[in-house]
Scaffold this motif. Structure first.
Motif, PDB file in Angstrom:
ATOM      1  N   THR A  82       0.895  -1.114  -0.011  1.00 16.40           N
ATOM      2  CA  THR A  82       0.067   0.108  -0.046  1.00 16.40           C
ATOM      3  C   THR A  82       0.977   1.268  -0.018  1.00 16.40           C
ATOM      4  N   ARG A  83       1.854   1.148   0.884  1.00 21.93           N
ATOM      5  CA  ARG A  83       2.652   2.404   1.066  1.00 21.93           C
ATOM      6  C   ARG A  83       3.706   2.669  -0.397  1.00 21.93           C
ATOM      7  N   TYR A  84       3.700   1.689  -0.918  1.00 21.25           N
ATOM      8  CA  TYR A  84       4.544   1.543  -2.304  1.00 21.25           C
ATOM      9  C   TYR A  84       3.816   2.009  -3.375  1.00 21.25           C
ATOM     10  N   LEU A  85       2.557   1.537  -3.434  1.00 18.60           N
ATOM     11  CA  LEU A  85       1.390   2.157  -4.622  1.00 18.60           C
ATOM     12  C   LEU A  85       1.188   3.753  -4.339  1.00 18.60           C
TER      13      LEU A  85
ATOM     14  N   ASP B  17       1.983   6.679  -7.001  1.00 21.63           N
ATOM     15  CA  ASP B  17       0.888   7.663  -7.339  1.00 21.63           C
ATOM     16  C   ASP B  17       1.437   9.007  -7.189  1.00 21.63           C
ATOM     17  N   ASP B  18       2.113   9.485  -5.942  1.00 25.01           N
ATOM     18  CA  ASP B  18       2.426  10.610  -5.529  1.00 25.01           C
ATOM     19  C   ASP B  18       3.364  10.980  -6.615  1.00 25.01           C
ATOM     20  N   SER B  19       4.375  10.235  -7.024  1.00 27.91           N
ATOM     21  CA  SER B  19       5.386  10.592  -7.886  1.00 27.91           C
ATOM     22  C   SER B  19       4.989  10.795  -9.198  1.00 27.91           C
ATOM     23  N   ARG B  20       3.821  10.329  -9.758  1.00 32.08           N
ATOM     24  CA  ARG B  20       3.368  10.718 -10.951  1.00 32.08           C
ATOM     25  C   ARG B  20       2.433  12.020 -11.163  1.00 32.08           C
ATOM     26  N   VAL B  21       2.239  12.533  -9.913  1.00 32.19           N
ATOM     27  CA  VAL B  21       1.331  13.848  -9.993  1.00 32.19           C
ATOM     28  C   VAL B  21       2.447  15.102 -10.230  1.00 32.19           C
TER      29      VAL B  21
END
Length: 88
Positions: free
Chosen positions: A77-80, A84-88
């Motif tokens: 969960t932390r990895y996902l 997702d945060d790095s894509r934004v």
């Protein structure tokens, strides 16, 4: 200490922490009273207690399995979320 090694140690500590919590819960709610009821033709004869070492082994194995699963779910969960945060 390398970043990968630090993550491994952190994962192992999370697994250990979850396993200890599960062990306490399993022992209190279930394993300390683990027994076998002996029946014959739907008649209750007696109750046989499992040996303490068997109860401890079962509790340890189940808690390690549940701890690994819980730690893996937390880390996934932390990895996902990080991905997702790095894509934004």
């Amino acid at each position: 200490m390398s970043h990968q090694r630090r993550r491994l140690v952190s994962f192992l500590l999370a697994t250990l922490g979850c396993s200890v919590a599960f062990a306490v819960i399993l022992w209190v709610l279930w394993a300390h009273d683990l027994h076998l009821n002996v029946y014959s033709y739907n008649t209750y004869w007696y109750r046989e207690e499992f040996p303490t070492y068997f109860k401890v082994i079962v509790t340890a194995v189940l808690s390690l399995i549940l701890g690994l699963i819980t730690a893996a779910v937390i880390w996934l969960t932390r990895y996902l979320m990080r991905r997702d945060d790095s894509r934004v």
